[in-house]
Design an enzyme around this catalytic site. Sequence first.
Site, PDB file in Angstrom:
ATOM      1  N   LEU A  84       0.880  -1.167   0.000  1.00 21.60           N
ATOM      2  CA  LEU A  84       0.000   0.000   0.000  1.00 21.60           C
ATOM      3  C   LEU A  84       0.914   1.211   0.000  1.00 21.60           C
ATOM      4  O   LEU A  84       1.882   1.251   0.760  1.00 21.60           O
ATOM      5  CB  LEU A  84      -0.891   0.022   1.250  1.00 21.60           C
ATOM      6  N   ASP A  85       0.628   2.195  -0.856  1.00 17.49           N
ATOM      7  CA  ASP A  85       1.519   3.348  -0.900  1.00 17.49           C
ATOM      8  C   ASP A  85       1.423   4.152   0.391  1.00 17.49           C
ATOM      9  O   ASP A  85       0.562   3.917   1.235  1.00 17.49           O
ATOM     10  CB  ASP A  85       1.253   4.213  -2.136  1.00 17.49           C
ATOM     11  N   ARG A  86       2.311   5.106   0.539  1.00 17.46           N
ATOM     12  CA  ARG A  86       2.479   5.813   1.802  1.00 17.46           C
ATOM     13  C   ARG A  86       1.211   6.506   2.284  1.00 17.46           C
ATOM     14  O   ARG A  86       0.915   6.516   3.486  1.00 17.46           O
ATOM     15  CB  ARG A  86       3.603   6.851   1.644  1.00 17.46           C
TER      16      ARG A  86
ATOM     17  N   THR B  66      -1.929   5.655   1.435  1.00 17.75           N
ATOM     18  CA  THR B  66      -3.079   4.750   1.474  1.00 17.75           C
ATOM     19  C   THR B  66      -3.155   4.067   2.836  1.00 17.75           C
ATOM     20  O   THR B  66      -2.145   3.643   3.390  1.00 17.75           O
ATOM     21  CB  THR B  66      -2.977   3.693   0.361  1.00 17.75           C
TER      22      THR B  66
END
Length: 310
Positions: free
Chosen positions: A178-180, A182
């Site tokens: 999961l990106d930073r 999200t």
Amino acid sequence: MNGRGSGKSGRPRLNKDGDTRGGRKPNSFDTRKKYEKGDLKFKKKPFSRFSDDPEKVKSFVQKRKLAKIDKDLHKDTIRLNKYIANSGICSRREADKLIEQGLVEVNGAVVTEMGYQVQKSDRVYFDGQPITPEKSVYVLLNKPRGYISTTKDEKARKTVMDLVANASPYRLFPVGRLDRSTTGVILLTNDGHMTKKLTHPSFNIKKIYHIVLDRKLSSEDLQTIAKGVRLEEGVAVVDHISFIEGKPRNEVGIEIHIGWNRVVRRIFQKMGYEVESLDRVMFAGLTKKNIKRGHWRILTELEVNNLKML
């Protein structure tokens, strides 16, 4: 006719301890008499000291699981079938069959002895491949914003590993990313087979996201996204998309199985929208229910079995 051990009245006789003669089950009078003498000790119900606090019960259960894992970790020896089972290959019963078939080697020699004890320094091979005895651990985290989904970061940014540092004595790895910015559900485990399964495109693992956009999504754009939006890798297929009941039209729910990098954000950017908030509420059937943001819990045995059946 009176039965053996009975008095004239037909009532069973009691000995000096309040027990009946002839093996009859004590009645309530017998039990009460023994209880008054202090011969009976009733056990407390499980979790009775904090049964009114579900959070304490969960914490107690998790600590007990981790204590068992830590105990296994510090043993000098381990049964060979348990060693194999802990490596994630199969169950202990199935491991016994593999040992019997001569498929397991310890330090270069085939071992067929049931109950064989393996030392920590021993090298164990199954079907010619080295295996490790780590017990599989599965941790479900409700990721907050500002953490990246890697084991370490060269820029010294916060990672999900900082949040689960006390979850297991073994080294864990995030399943997917999961990106930073999200938030939401992310699974961490030391089970490499499970990680490969849950991230490989052929298994079509479902993910559901709650999205907040910078403006209302039009019905026409929603239908376009539902049919598939072309990105660099190809057409991004969406399994399901809909407005969220009771929420404004800039909030959308989307179900997707493809795992392309930042795919959800790029779908809406392609349509001219900016994603202000992206929260993963479900991954492979696992939800963040009852897990506060930034907190984690260990999966139940049922949940692990469900993952293995996917």
